[in-house]
Design a protein around this motif. Structure first.
Motif, PDB file in Angstrom:
ATOM      1  N   GLN A  94      -8.022  11.476  42.829  1.00  0.00           N
ATOM      2  CA  GLN A  94      -9.340  11.052  43.441  1.00  0.00           C
ATOM      3  C   GLN A  94     -10.536  11.644  42.146  1.00  0.00           C
ATOM      4  O   GLN A  94     -10.177  12.612  41.688  1.00  0.00           O
ATOM      5  CB  GLN A  94      -9.672  11.723  44.769  1.00  0.00           C
ATOM      6  CG  GLN A  94      -8.873  11.146  45.886  1.00  0.00           C
ATOM      7  CD  GLN A  94      -9.138  12.068  47.044  1.00  0.00           C
ATOM      8  OE1 GLN A  94      -9.984  13.031  47.067  1.00  0.00           O
ATOM      9  NE2 GLN A  94      -8.583  11.388  48.127  1.00  0.00           N
ATOM     10  N   ASP A  95     -11.430  10.836  42.021  1.00  0.00           N
ATOM     11  CA  ASP A  95     -12.468  11.243  40.890  1.00  0.00           C
ATOM     12  C   ASP A  95     -13.217  12.341  41.825  1.00  0.00           C
ATOM     13  O   ASP A  95     -13.579  12.226  42.957  1.00  0.00           O
ATOM     14  CB  ASP A  95     -13.185   9.869  40.744  1.00  0.00           C
ATOM     15  CG  ASP A  95     -12.588   8.932  39.850  1.00  0.00           C
ATOM     16  OD1 ASP A  95     -11.612   9.399  39.199  1.00  0.00           O
ATOM     17  OD2 ASP A  95     -13.042   7.812  39.936  1.00  0.00           O
ATOM     18  N   PRO A  96     -13.516  13.339  41.043  1.00  0.00           N
ATOM     19  CA  PRO A  96     -14.357  14.634  41.640  1.00  0.00           C
ATOM     20  C   PRO A  96     -15.740  13.959  41.733  1.00  0.00           C
ATOM     21  O   PRO A  96     -16.413  12.924  41.113  1.00  0.00           O
ATOM     22  CB  PRO A  96     -14.455  15.339  40.502  1.00  0.00           C
ATOM     23  CG  PRO A  96     -13.827  14.947  39.582  1.00  0.00           C
ATOM     24  CD  PRO A  96     -13.111  13.375  39.579  1.00  0.00           C
TER      25      PRO A  96
END
Length: 102
Positions: A94-96
């Motif tokens: 997941q992209d932060p």
């Protein structure tokens, strides 16, 4: 000093290309050396035997060792019963959440 290094490197490029070309071409053609021809024949023989993704000429003892090792890995890393240990588990990234720095 830098200019002489560039000139030497430019002179070496054709030599490197000739050397690499000289190594690759005999593999694509029929070998003139009998030892080289035996090597190429063995590679082709291995390729014909290695279809199906199984080990080539594996003895029953080696098959048992492989099964025991895969079972050990299954127990160590908690794979479900009957799961294929050789497959990588699915990974989710997941992209932060990035916040603008003021």
């Amino acid at each position: 000093m830098v200019l002489t290094h560039v000139l030497v490197s430019a002179r070496q490029v054709p030599a490197v290309l000739r050397r690499n070309f000289g190594i690759c071409v005999p593999a694509a053609q029929k070998a003139s050396d009998p030892i080289q021809q035996l090597f190429v024949d063995k590679i082709r023989e291995y390729k014909s035997k290695s279809t199906g993704g199984k080990m080539v000429e594996a003895t029953p003892e080696i098959q048992k060792e492989l099964a025991a090792e895969l079972e050990r890995v299954q127990k160590t890393y908690g794979f479900a019963a009957g799961a294929n240990v050789q497959d990588l588990p699915p990974m989710k990234f997941q992209d932060p959440d990035l916040k603008e720095v003021v």
